[in-house]
Scaffold this motif. Sequence first.
Motif, PDB file in Angstrom:
ATOM      1  N   SER A  64       0.835  -1.210   0.000  1.00 45.43           N
ATOM      2  CA  SER A  64       0.000   0.000   0.000  1.00 45.43           C
ATOM      3  C   SER A  64       0.865   1.253   0.000  1.00 45.43           C
ATOM      4  O   SER A  64       2.004   1.238   0.472  1.00 45.43           O
ATOM      5  CB  SER A  64      -0.899   0.029   1.238  1.00 45.43           C
ATOM      6  OG  SER A  64      -1.857  -0.998   1.176  1.00 45.43           O
ATOM      7  N   VAL A  69      -1.122   3.327   4.585  1.00 41.50           N
ATOM      8  CA  VAL A  69      -0.607   2.628   5.775  1.00 41.50           C
ATOM      9  C   VAL A  69      -0.719   3.541   7.001  1.00 41.50           C
ATOM     10  O   VAL A  69      -1.190   3.129   8.068  1.00 41.50           O
ATOM     11  CB  VAL A  69       0.858   2.198   5.548  1.00 41.50           C
ATOM     12  CG1 VAL A  69       1.481   1.668   6.840  1.00 41.50           C
ATOM     13  CG2 VAL A  69       0.937   1.147   4.449  1.00 41.50           C
ATOM     14  N   SER A  73      -3.249   3.034  10.187  1.00 42.51           N
ATOM     15  CA  SER A  73      -2.583   2.892  11.494  1.00 42.51           C
ATOM     16  C   SER A  73      -3.083   3.940  12.476  1.00 42.51           C
ATOM     17  O   SER A  73      -3.302   3.650  13.661  1.00 42.51           O
ATOM     18  CB  SER A  73      -1.067   3.006  11.323  1.00 42.51           C
ATOM     19  OG  SER A  73      -0.584   2.019  10.438  1.00 42.51           O
ATOM     20  N   GLU A  86      -3.967  -8.450  11.998  1.00 42.25           N
ATOM     21  CA  GLU A  86      -3.823  -7.872  10.660  1.00 42.25           C
ATOM     22  C   GLU A  86      -4.240  -8.914   9.625  1.00 42.25           C
ATOM     23  O   GLU A  86      -3.714 -10.025   9.610  1.00 42.25           O
ATOM     24  CB  GLU A  86      -2.362  -7.467  10.414  1.00 42.25           C
ATOM     25  CG  GLU A  86      -2.135  -6.918   9.010  1.00 42.25           C
ATOM     26  CD  GLU A  86      -0.664  -6.730   8.662  1.00 42.25           C
ATOM     27  OE1 GLU A  86      -0.366  -5.833   7.868  1.00 42.25           O
ATOM     28  OE2 GLU A  86       0.190  -7.491   9.195  1.00 42.25           O
ATOM     29  N   GLN A  94       3.201  -2.976   6.619  1.00 37.00           N
ATOM     30  CA  GLN A  94       2.207  -2.544   7.618  1.00 37.00           C
ATOM     31  C   GLN A  94       2.437  -3.269   8.950  1.00 37.00           C
ATOM     32  O   GLN A  94       2.337  -2.662  10.017  1.00 37.00           O
ATOM     33  CB  GLN A  94       0.798  -2.832   7.098  1.00 37.00           C
ATOM     34  CG  GLN A  94      -0.325  -2.571   8.096  1.00 37.00           C
ATOM     35  CD  GLN A  94      -0.603  -1.102   8.322  1.00 37.00           C
ATOM     36  OE1 GLN A  94      -1.194  -0.434   7.477  1.00 37.00           O
ATOM     37  NE2 GLN A  94      -0.177  -0.584   9.461  1.00 37.00           N
ATOM     38  N   THR A 153      -6.182  -5.168   5.193  1.00 41.52           N
ATOM     39  CA  THR A 153      -5.379  -4.419   4.220  1.00 41.52           C
ATOM     40  C   THR A 153      -5.706  -4.812   2.783  1.00 41.52           C
ATOM     41  O   THR A 153      -4.868  -4.716   1.894  1.00 41.52           O
ATOM     42  CB  THR A 153      -3.877  -4.617   4.492  1.00 41.52           C
ATOM     43  OG1 THR A 153      -3.553  -6.001   4.309  1.00 41.52           O
ATOM     44  CG2 THR A 153      -3.508  -4.196   5.907  1.00 41.52           C
TER      45      THR A 153
END
Length: 213
Positions: A64, A69, A73, A86, A94, A153
Amino acid sequence: MKDTAKHQGLRNQLVTLLKGKGITDKSVLEAINKIPRHLFLNSSFADYAYQDKAFPIGAGQTISQPYTVAFQSQLLEVKKDHKILEIGTGSGYQTAVLCLMGAKVYSIERQNELFKQTSILLPKLGIRPKHLSFGDGYKGLPNHAPFDSIIVTAGAPIIPQALMAQLKIGGRLVIPLGEDIQIMTLLIRKNETQFEKHEFGDFKFVPLLENKN
């Protein structure tokens, strides 16, 4: 696997760019300033690693862009020792950001090629997630639940019920929802049955695939 003063200078510039785009969480910015993103990319892309762009990493997947990211986050509101699930380890970038923010990261990857690469790369960089696994992200990791937060993600057409069930009360689930273009979505679990939903505009991710294994 070199990380030079030139790379650090490029990371400093990237952090300045991210601040300009509205990233304010100091721990996010510090992690991005420390992690050698060029080492997570194919060497042919290494010269471009600190541009705010996504790049292919193999197996039809991408790393990404740094803003994405950082944005995801920041939405997690990570605290030290938070237990984070994740979905989609990918390149491991990430994962590394969350680890440097002090989280205990449990990560799932459904592409075996990427899972193997990342399992080797992260320890080489001194980054040690709590648990890396090869499996179906739609199912989460029920044996390790509940989690303080969950980050997805890849673009998901729906919010997997299994992930909602694995979130602590008060926990945060960040997921890009949609088919071609995704809306970044934050769910906060209020109690056993209720979730508060927030939306944060359009993003583009590769799709979250299931039943791979």
